[in-house]
Design an enzyme around this catalytic site. Sequence first.
Site, PDB file in Angstrom:
ATOM      1  N   LYS A 183     -13.892   7.049   1.544  1.00 41.71           N
ATOM      2  CA  LYS A 183     -14.195   6.980   2.959  1.00 41.71           C
ATOM      3  C   LYS A 183     -12.938   7.049   3.799  1.00 41.71           C
ATOM      4  O   LYS A 183     -12.978   7.405   4.978  1.00 41.71           O
ATOM      5  CB  LYS A 183     -14.879   5.642   3.271  1.00 41.71           C
ATOM      6  CG  LYS A 183     -16.159   5.396   2.544  1.00 41.71           C
ATOM      7  CD  LYS A 183     -16.609   3.930   2.814  1.00 41.71           C
ATOM      8  CE  LYS A 183     -17.734   3.552   1.909  1.00 41.71           C
ATOM      9  NZ  LYS A 183     -18.038   2.106   1.989  1.00 41.71           N
ATOM     10  N   GLY A 184     -11.797   6.677   3.204  1.00 43.30           N
ATOM     11  CA  GLY A 184     -10.570   6.478   3.972  1.00 43.30           C
ATOM     12  C   GLY A 184     -10.137   7.666   4.814  1.00 43.30           C
ATOM     13  O   GLY A 184      -9.591   7.509   5.897  1.00 43.30           O
TER      14      GLY A 184
ATOM     15  N   GLU B 172      -6.381  13.526   2.869  1.00 45.76           N
ATOM     16  CA  GLU B 172      -6.409  12.130   2.401  1.00 45.76           C
ATOM     17  C   GLU B 172      -5.741  11.210   3.427  1.00 45.76           C
ATOM     18  O   GLU B 172      -4.870  11.654   4.179  1.00 45.76           O
ATOM     19  CB  GLU B 172      -5.637  12.031   1.080  1.00 45.76           C
ATOM     20  CG  GLU B 172      -6.510  12.073  -0.164  1.00 45.76           C
ATOM     21  CD  GLU B 172      -7.252  10.766  -0.425  1.00 45.76           C
ATOM     22  OE1 GLU B 172      -7.480   9.975   0.511  1.00 45.76           O
ATOM     23  OE2 GLU B 172      -7.602  10.535  -1.592  1.00 45.76           O
ATOM     24  N   ASP B 173      -6.128   9.965   3.416  1.00 43.39           N
ATOM     25  CA  ASP B 173      -5.457   8.995   4.277  1.00 43.39           C
ATOM     26  C   ASP B 173      -4.138   8.518   3.658  1.00 43.39           C
ATOM     27  O   ASP B 173      -3.154   8.359   4.345  1.00 43.39           O
ATOM     28  CB  ASP B 173      -6.370   7.802   4.601  1.00 43.39           C
ATOM     29  CG  ASP B 173      -6.961   7.152   3.353  1.00 43.39           C
ATOM     30  OD1 ASP B 173      -6.907   7.762   2.265  1.00 43.39           O
ATOM     31  OD2 ASP B 173      -7.480   6.035   3.458  1.00 43.39           O
TER      32      ASP B 173
ATOM     33  N   ASP C  26      -1.052   6.933  -3.146  1.00 45.80           N
ATOM     34  CA  ASP C  26      -0.411   5.722  -3.647  1.00 45.80           C
ATOM     35  C   ASP C  26       0.096   6.017  -5.069  1.00 45.80           C
ATOM     36  O   ASP C  26       1.143   6.632  -5.227  1.00 45.80           O
ATOM     37  CB  ASP C  26      -1.478   4.620  -3.579  1.00 45.80           C
ATOM     38  CG  ASP C  26      -0.937   3.221  -3.773  1.00 45.80           C
ATOM     39  OD1 ASP C  26       0.274   3.045  -3.807  1.00 45.80           O
ATOM     40  OD2 ASP C  26      -1.750   2.286  -3.893  1.00 45.80           O
TER      41      ASP C  26
ATOM     42  N   LYS D 250       3.040   6.862   0.007  1.00 48.71           N
ATOM     43  CA  LYS D 250       3.794   5.718  -0.534  1.00 48.71           C
ATOM     44  C   LYS D 250       4.479   6.182  -1.821  1.00 48.71           C
ATOM     45  O   LYS D 250       4.004   5.911  -2.927  1.00 48.71           O
ATOM     46  CB  LYS D 250       2.796   4.607  -0.887  1.00 48.71           C
ATOM     47  CG  LYS D 250       2.844   3.386   0.002  1.00 48.71           C
ATOM     48  CD  LYS D 250       1.980   2.301  -0.620  1.00 48.71           C
ATOM     49  CE  LYS D 250       1.497   1.331   0.415  1.00 48.71           C
ATOM     50  NZ  LYS D 250       0.608   0.297  -0.161  1.00 48.71           N
TER      51      LYS D 250
ATOM     52  N   PHE E  14       1.201  -3.529   2.395  1.00 52.42           N
ATOM     53  CA  PHE E  14      -0.263  -3.487   2.369  1.00 52.42           C
ATOM     54  C   PHE E  14      -0.771  -3.020   3.730  1.00 52.42           C
ATOM     55  O   PHE E  14      -0.939  -3.812   4.643  1.00 52.42           O
ATOM     56  CB  PHE E  14      -0.840  -4.854   2.014  1.00 52.42           C
ATOM     57  CG  PHE E  14      -2.247  -4.738   1.497  1.00 52.42           C
ATOM     58  CD1 PHE E  14      -3.252  -4.215   2.298  1.00 52.42           C
ATOM     59  CD2 PHE E  14      -2.550  -5.118   0.207  1.00 52.42           C
ATOM     60  CE1 PHE E  14      -4.542  -4.065   1.819  1.00 52.42           C
ATOM     61  CE2 PHE E  14      -3.853  -4.987  -0.285  1.00 52.42           C
ATOM     62  CZ  PHE E  14      -4.835  -4.454   0.523  1.00 52.42           C
ATOM     63  N   VAL E  15      -1.015  -1.707   3.831  1.00 50.24           N
ATOM     64  CA  VAL E  15      -1.392  -1.141   5.122  1.00 50.24           C
ATOM     65  C   VAL E  15      -2.909  -1.010   5.275  1.00 50.24           C
ATOM     66  O   VAL E  15      -3.619  -0.736   4.305  1.00 50.24           O
ATOM     67  CB  VAL E  15      -0.729   0.231   5.363  1.00 50.24           C
ATOM     68  CG1 VAL E  15       0.736   0.058   5.715  1.00 50.24           C
ATOM     69  CG2 VAL E  15      -0.876   1.150   4.164  1.00 50.24           C
TER      70      VAL E  15
ATOM     71  N   ASP F 227      -8.818   0.521   4.442  1.00 51.67           N
ATOM     72  CA  ASP F 227      -9.519  -0.771   4.481  1.00 51.67           C
ATOM     73  C   ASP F 227      -8.859  -1.801   3.583  1.00 51.67           C
ATOM     74  O   ASP F 227      -8.053  -1.479   2.711  1.00 51.67           O
ATOM     75  CB  ASP F 227     -10.962  -0.594   4.000  1.00 51.67           C
ATOM     76  CG  ASP F 227     -11.050  -0.448   2.481  1.00 51.67           C
ATOM     77  OD1 ASP F 227     -10.338   0.415   1.923  1.00 51.67           O
ATOM     78  OD2 ASP F 227     -11.795  -1.222   1.856  1.00 51.67           O
TER      79      ASP F 227
ATOM     80  N   ARG G 289     -10.977  -0.436   8.947  1.00 55.73           N
ATOM     81  CA  ARG G 289     -10.914   1.030   9.020  1.00 55.73           C
ATOM     82  C   ARG G 289     -10.896   1.516  10.468  1.00 55.73           C
ATOM     83  O   ARG G 289     -10.376   2.588  10.773  1.00 55.73           O
ATOM     84  CB  ARG G 289     -12.122   1.666   8.316  1.00 55.73           C
ATOM     85  CG  ARG G 289     -12.184   1.425   6.818  1.00 55.73           C
ATOM     86  CD  ARG G 289     -13.256   2.329   6.216  1.00 55.73           C
ATOM     87  NE  ARG G 289     -13.690   1.916   4.894  1.00 55.73           N
ATOM     88  CZ  ARG G 289     -13.076   2.264   3.751  1.00 55.73           C
ATOM     89  NH1 ARG G 289     -11.996   2.999   3.778  1.00 55.73           N
ATOM     90  NH2 ARG G 289     -13.551   1.861   2.593  1.00 55.73           N
TER      91      ARG G 289
HETATM   92  C1  PRP Z   1      -7.656   5.166  -1.366  1.00 52.42           C
HETATM   93  C2  PRP Z   1      -7.203   6.436  -0.666  1.00 52.42           C
HETATM   94  C3  PRP Z   1      -7.019   7.401  -1.791  1.00 52.42           C
HETATM   95  C4  PRP Z   1      -6.629   6.516  -2.953  1.00 52.42           C
HETATM   96  C5  PRP Z   1      -5.159   6.615  -3.156  1.00 52.42           C
HETATM   97  O1  PRP Z   1      -9.029   5.215  -1.537  1.00 52.42           O
HETATM   98  O2  PRP Z   1      -8.139   6.891   0.266  1.00 52.42           O
HETATM   99  O3  PRP Z   1      -8.214   8.102  -2.083  1.00 52.42           O
HETATM  100  O4  PRP Z   1      -6.969   5.163  -2.598  1.00 52.42           O
HETATM  101  O5  PRP Z   1      -4.758   5.808  -4.226  1.00 52.42           O
HETATM  102  P1  PRP Z   1      -4.085   6.392  -5.541  1.00 52.42           P
HETATM  103  O6  PRP Z   1      -3.052   7.393  -5.110  1.00 52.42           O
HETATM  104  O7  PRP Z   1      -3.466   5.144  -6.156  1.00 52.42           O
HETATM  105  O8  PRP Z   1      -5.137   6.973  -6.405  1.00 52.42           O
HETATM  106  P2  PRP Z   1      -9.909   3.966  -2.029  1.00 52.42           P
HETATM  107  O9  PRP Z   1     -10.105   4.074  -3.519  1.00 52.42           O
HETATM  108  O10 PRP Z   1      -9.305   2.706  -1.510  1.00 52.42           O
HETATM  109  O11 PRP Z   1     -11.329   4.250  -1.363  1.00 52.42           O
HETATM  110  P3  PRP Z   1     -11.713   4.397   0.219  1.00 52.42           P
HETATM  111  O12 PRP Z   1     -11.077   5.693   0.681  1.00 52.42           O
HETATM  112  O13 PRP Z   1     -13.205   4.456   0.231  1.00 52.42           O
HETATM  113  O14 PRP Z   1     -11.144   3.196   0.930  1.00 52.42           O
END
Ligand code: PRP
Length: 181
Positions: free
Chosen positions: A44-45, A101-102, A105, A133, A154-155, A161, A167
């Site tokens: 969803k991000g 993507e948001d 990580d 990151k 922790f953003v 979220d 969000r």
């Molecule tokens: C977050 C973000 C990426 C992923 C990045 O999604 O939107 O999709 O984590 O992390 P990574 O590089 O360690 O794989 P999340 O799984 O939190 O789901 P959301 O978008 O629904 O919040």
Amino acid sequence: MRLEDHLAKILIPSDRLQARIYELGAQIARDYGDTRPLLVCVLKGGVIFMSDLSRAMSIPHELDFMAISSYGGTRTESSGVVRILMDLNANIENRHVLIVEDIIDTGHTLHYMVDTLRTRNPASLKICTLLNKQERREVEIKLDYVGFDIPNEFVVGYGLDFDELYRNLPYIGVLKPEMYS
Ligand code: PRP
């Protein structure tokens, strides 16, 4: 309850976010021209970022959505094990696809996305992320468009979220440690 009170600080204020998204939109529009790219939002991000990025792009383009879930991790860490919850509507064969993507990580989610979408033979496959990151990376990934490189904090906000909240904040903030520890 005021969500703002849960933040230690604002990392990227709304006006800086919007200015950078406007620049990214213009750059992507120049690069893709009349190729009618398909923007793929990872729910969803990514949804807040994609809706602003799309409005900053003055070229014909389409939007589609994909939901994936990493499971087996903790509330604050992804595990690297990923599965598709909701697939794209569009057939991406011979299409110019831009994943939106948001945040990147560890890189596991994107690595899986890229591997999966590549098997469908798009004409091109690129990645645009609002936040990067780099310090946390476990899988190397080539990023084509990056909004901001950020430190390992922790953003939340602007799509990101914690426990499904924050969000809707129009900026990127850093959560107080007592909120998640
Ligand atoms: C977050 C973000 C990426 C992923 C990045 O999604 O939107 O999709 O984590 O992390 P990574 O590089 O360690 O794989 P999340 O799984 O939190 O789901 P959301 O978008 O629904 O919040």
